[in-house]
Scaffold this motif. Structure first.
Motif, PDB file in Angstrom:
ATOM      1  N   LEU A  26      -7.792  -1.816   4.506  1.00 26.00           N
ATOM      2  CA  LEU A  26      -7.747  -2.090   3.343  1.00 26.00           C
ATOM      3  C   LEU A  26      -6.762  -3.096   3.166  1.00 26.00           C
ATOM      4  N   ALA A  27      -5.712  -2.927   3.655  1.00 23.98           N
ATOM      5  CA  ALA A  27      -4.531  -3.989   3.657  1.00 23.98           C
ATOM      6  C   ALA A  27      -5.122  -5.630   4.066  1.00 23.98           C
ATOM      7  N   GLU A  28      -6.054  -5.605   4.920  1.00 26.81           N
ATOM      8  CA  GLU A  28      -6.699  -6.898   5.486  1.00 26.81           C
ATOM      9  C   GLU A  28      -7.298  -7.304   4.275  1.00 26.81           C
ATOM     10  N   ARG A  29      -8.214  -6.740   3.461  1.00 24.90           N
ATOM     11  CA  ARG A  29      -8.793  -7.084   2.216  1.00 24.90           C
ATOM     12  C   ARG A  29      -7.920  -7.499   1.173  1.00 24.90           C
ATOM     13  N   MET A  30      -6.994  -6.614   1.034  1.00 20.53           N
ATOM     14  CA  MET A  30      -5.766  -6.833  -0.158  1.00 20.53           C
ATOM     15  C   MET A  30      -5.385  -8.264   0.292  1.00 20.53           C
ATOM     16  N   VAL A  31      -4.915  -8.588   1.287  1.00 18.70           N
ATOM     17  CA  VAL A  31      -4.286  -9.887   1.461  1.00 18.70           C
ATOM     18  C   VAL A  31      -5.376 -10.954   1.478  1.00 18.70           C
ATOM     19  N   GLU A  32      -6.625 -10.681   1.761  1.00 14.65           N
ATOM     20  CA  GLU A  32      -7.687 -11.963   1.905  1.00 14.65           C
ATOM     21  C   GLU A  32      -8.388 -12.056   0.527  1.00 14.65           C
ATOM     22  N   GLN A  33      -8.438 -10.954  -0.199  1.00 14.64           N
ATOM     23  CA  GLN A  33      -9.329 -10.805  -1.539  1.00 14.64           C
ATOM     24  C   GLN A  33      -8.579 -10.336  -2.750  1.00 14.64           C
ATOM     25  N   GLY A  34      -7.080  -9.800  -2.509  1.00 15.12           N
ATOM     26  CA  GLY A  34      -6.291  -9.801  -3.710  1.00 15.12           C
ATOM     27  C   GLY A  34      -6.742  -8.776  -4.555  1.00 15.12           C
ATOM     28  N   ALA A  35      -6.952  -9.201  -5.859  1.00 12.40           N
ATOM     29  CA  ALA A  35      -6.886  -8.051  -6.816  1.00 12.40           C
ATOM     30  C   ALA A  35      -8.025  -7.107  -6.757  1.00 12.40           C
ATOM     31  N   GLU A  36      -9.106  -7.582  -6.423  1.00  8.12           N
ATOM     32  CA  GLU A  36     -10.300  -6.594  -6.196  1.00  8.12           C
ATOM     33  C   GLU A  36     -10.196  -5.430  -5.514  1.00  8.12           C
ATOM     34  N   PHE A  37      -9.298  -5.231  -4.735  1.00  7.68           N
ATOM     35  CA  PHE A  37      -8.934  -4.143  -3.809  1.00  7.68           C
ATOM     36  C   PHE A  37      -7.381  -3.520  -4.441  1.00  7.68           C
ATOM     37  N   ALA A  38      -7.054  -3.754  -5.572  1.00  9.59           N
ATOM     38  CA  ALA A  38      -5.624  -3.302  -5.956  1.00  9.59           C
ATOM     39  C   ALA A  38      -5.892  -1.890  -6.738  1.00  9.59           C
TER      40      ALA A  38
ATOM     41  N   LEU B 102       0.758  -1.073  -0.016  1.00  8.81           N
ATOM     42  CA  LEU B 102       0.014  -0.069   0.046  1.00  8.81           C
ATOM     43  C   LEU B 102       0.833   1.382   0.014  1.00  8.81           C
ATOM     44  N   ASN B 103       0.539   1.968  -1.218  1.00  5.64           N
ATOM     45  CA  ASN B 103       1.421   3.150  -1.284  1.00  5.64           C
ATOM     46  C   ASN B 103       0.652   4.375  -0.654  1.00  5.64           C
ATOM     47  N   VAL B 104       0.982   5.126   0.353  1.00  8.41           N
ATOM     48  CA  VAL B 104       0.293   6.232   1.071  1.00  8.41           C
ATOM     49  C   VAL B 104       0.771   7.297   0.472  1.00  8.41           C
TER      50      VAL B 104
ATOM     51  N   SER C 133      -0.880 -15.652 -10.752  1.00  9.57           N
ATOM     52  CA  SER C 133       0.418 -15.816 -11.076  1.00  9.57           C
ATOM     53  C   SER C 133       1.556 -15.065 -10.181  1.00  9.57           C
ATOM     54  N   HIS C 134       1.102 -14.042  -9.406  1.00 14.59           N
ATOM     55  CA  HIS C 134       2.062 -13.197  -8.593  1.00 14.59           C
ATOM     56  C   HIS C 134       1.664 -13.190  -7.365  1.00 14.59           C
ATOM     57  N   GLY C 135       0.372 -12.964  -6.921  1.00 13.70           N
ATOM     58  CA  GLY C 135      -0.284 -13.123  -5.799  1.00 13.70           C
ATOM     59  C   GLY C 135       0.087 -11.710  -4.999  1.00 13.70           C
ATOM     60  N   LEU C 136       0.406 -10.682  -5.578  1.00 16.29           N
ATOM     61  CA  LEU C 136       0.432  -9.256  -4.952  1.00 16.29           C
ATOM     62  C   LEU C 136      -0.575  -8.522  -5.156  1.00 16.29           C
ATOM     63  N   SER C 137      -1.252  -7.761  -4.365  1.00 15.93           N
ATOM     64  CA  SER C 137      -1.959  -6.578  -4.430  1.00 15.93           C
ATOM     65  C   SER C 137      -1.634  -5.437  -4.304  1.00 15.93           C
TER      66      SER C 137
ATOM     67  N   ASN D  50       0.350  -2.272 -13.397  1.00 18.16           N
ATOM     68  CA  ASN D  50      -0.062  -2.830 -14.919  1.00 18.16           C
ATOM     69  C   ASN D  50       0.798  -3.511 -15.341  1.00 18.16           C
ATOM     70  N   SER D  51       2.311  -3.433 -15.091  1.00 20.78           N
ATOM     71  CA  SER D  51       3.255  -3.998 -15.859  1.00 20.78           C
ATOM     72  C   SER D  51       3.683  -5.202 -15.241  1.00 20.78           C
ATOM     73  N   TYR D  52       3.580  -5.365 -13.801  1.00 22.57           N
ATOM     74  CA  TYR D  52       4.239  -6.324 -13.137  1.00 22.57           C
ATOM     75  C   TYR D  52       3.381  -7.150 -12.094  1.00 22.57           C
ATOM     76  N   PHE D  53       2.550  -6.471 -11.710  1.00 14.98           N
ATOM     77  CA  PHE D  53       1.424  -6.679 -10.550  1.00 14.98           C
ATOM     78  C   PHE D  53      -0.082  -6.761 -11.220  1.00 14.98           C
ATOM     79  N   ASN D  54      -0.183  -7.113 -12.444  1.00 10.58           N
ATOM     80  CA  ASN D  54      -1.642  -6.851 -12.787  1.00 10.58           C
ATOM     81  C   ASN D  54      -2.755  -7.712 -12.177  1.00 10.58           C
ATOM     82  N   PRO D  55      -3.592  -7.032 -11.748  1.00  8.07           N
ATOM     83  CA  PRO D  55      -4.768  -7.530 -11.311  1.00  8.07           C
ATOM     84  C   PRO D  55      -5.144  -8.796 -11.917  1.00  8.07           C
TER      85      PRO D  55
END
Length: 369
Positions: free
Chosen positions: A249-261, A132-134, A187-191, A177-182
């Motif tokens: 937000l971070a909780e949702r990003m971990v648990e539900q991933g791309a939807e909150f990116a 998460l970039n603040v 394939s990458h698992g990062l939100s 968009n380039s490396y962590f595309n939702p």
């Protein structure tokens, strides 16, 4: 409110942990049992919240420059964070006019360095789940509207600080968009998301050229506070309000991933948007000294006049809501500095305020349920 069960033993990295917001977030995460690592320069001022709360003794605190990608990457390799909060920044508008190169370097290239270090770490098999970039509410192209800016509104910024934060948003979007595309989340698992908050106030902010710390220094010393733009409005909120949002937000990003990116606003309710003079006057009233400020004459660098956020997306999708009205936020801020004046245990003061804030949030959730 944040889920302490979720955060217990979670490996978390905070860049900029020695700053005002970073120190409060570190304290909150530790209170929930998280394994917190910080990466930042030494505190920028004295006194500072990081030192007052003894955080260096209770967390893994790495002294490092966000401009040093190799050092940053090694810190990620060593600590293997599951969640990263990026808060390292040059945060001051007027300072940015005097130091534009530093401002763009820290806020833009610093973000590039972190995102690229994360890209490499993922390729090496380190399972980072959320970043998460603040940034700031000032990342929007300010048109002096009377209504709040939404996440889909245009980014921009007239001054170097605001522009650098808009650039940080664009950099984050590019890397996402380039490396962590939702669409390729499996394939990458990062939100990857960004968070834009209003003007935060709270105990422990000692930064130069900010209205609350400048005001408290004046009250503590008996000097006069000089204000530049008394009629300018800002979305004032206690520092715990957006931090609550970042954690949810971070909780949702971990648990539900791309939807909150995505990008997210965390601003106060409509009533929290008040003038600079209202804030200064209310601080004085809480302290018991009404006539401690005066208007600073002369020409000053451009700063936005009207500014507020539309946070309906966070309220609807995250269940986030402010817990303290702006009057309460000012009261708790002044209370903190009064305890500081009395040489109290400031870590205990912070934890007590955090407990009170959390109780208010729990009561609100219970009432709405």
């Amino acid at each position: 409110m944040p889920n302490s069960v979720f955060w217990c033993n979670k490996r978390v990295m905070i860049t900029g942990h020695t700053g005002f917001k970073g120190s409060w977030l570190s304290l909150w995460l530790q209170s929930m049992g998280a394994d917190v690592t910080g990466y930042a320069l030494q505190p920028a001022c004295e006194p500072n919240l990081f030192t007052l709360c003894g955080l260096e003794q209770t967390m893994c605190s790495i002294t490092g420059d966000i401009g040093d990608k190799e050092s940053l990457l090694q810190a990620i390799r060593d600590t293997k964070p599951e969640v990263i909060f990026h808060m390292a920044a040059q945060p001051l508008v007027r300072y940015s006019y005097l130091n534009p190169v530093e401002t763009f370097s820290v806020n833009v290239l610093g973000t590039v360095n972190l995102l690229d270090a994360v890209r490499i770490a993922l390729d090496e098999g380190i399972h980072i789940k959320a970043l998460l970039n603040v940034t700031t509410d000032k990342c929007y192209e300010n048109r002096e509207w009377l209504w709040g800016y939404r996440e889909i509104d245009r980014l921009g910024g007239l001054d170097p600080y605001s522009s650098s934060k808009a650039c940080s948003e664009l950099v984050t979007s590019s890397f996402r968009n380039s490396y962590f595309n939702p669409k390729l989340y499996a394939s990458h698992g990062l939100s990857v998301a960004t968070a834009r908050a209003g003007n935060v106030i709270g105990g422990g902010d000692w930064s130069e050229d900010r209205i609350v710390p400048d005001g408290m220094r004046a009250l503590l010393s008996g000097n006069r506070l000089r204000i530049r733009n008394p009629a300018a409005t800002r979305p004032w909120q206690h520092v715990l309000e957006p931090l609550q949002g970042y954690l949810l937000l971070a909780e949702r990003m971990v648990e539900q991933g791309a939807e909150f990116a995505e990008a997210w606003n965390f601003g106060p309710l409509e009533e929290g948007t008040r003038s600079v003079e209202w804030l200064v006057r209310t601080i004085g009233s809480c302290w018991g000294e009404d006539k401690y400020y005066e208007l600073e004459e002369g020409n000053h660098p451009h700063e936005a006049f009207n500014l507020k956020l539309d946070s309906s997306k966070a309220r609807e999708k995250l269940g986030w809501q402010p817990n303290w009205k702006v009057e309460k936020a000012v009261e708790k801020t002044v209370e903190w500095y009064r305890y500081y004046q009395e040489q109290a245990d400031m870590k205990k003061v912070c934890l007590d305020q955090l407990a009170e804030y959390s109780l208010t949030g729990a009561e609100k959730q219970g009432g709405s349920g």
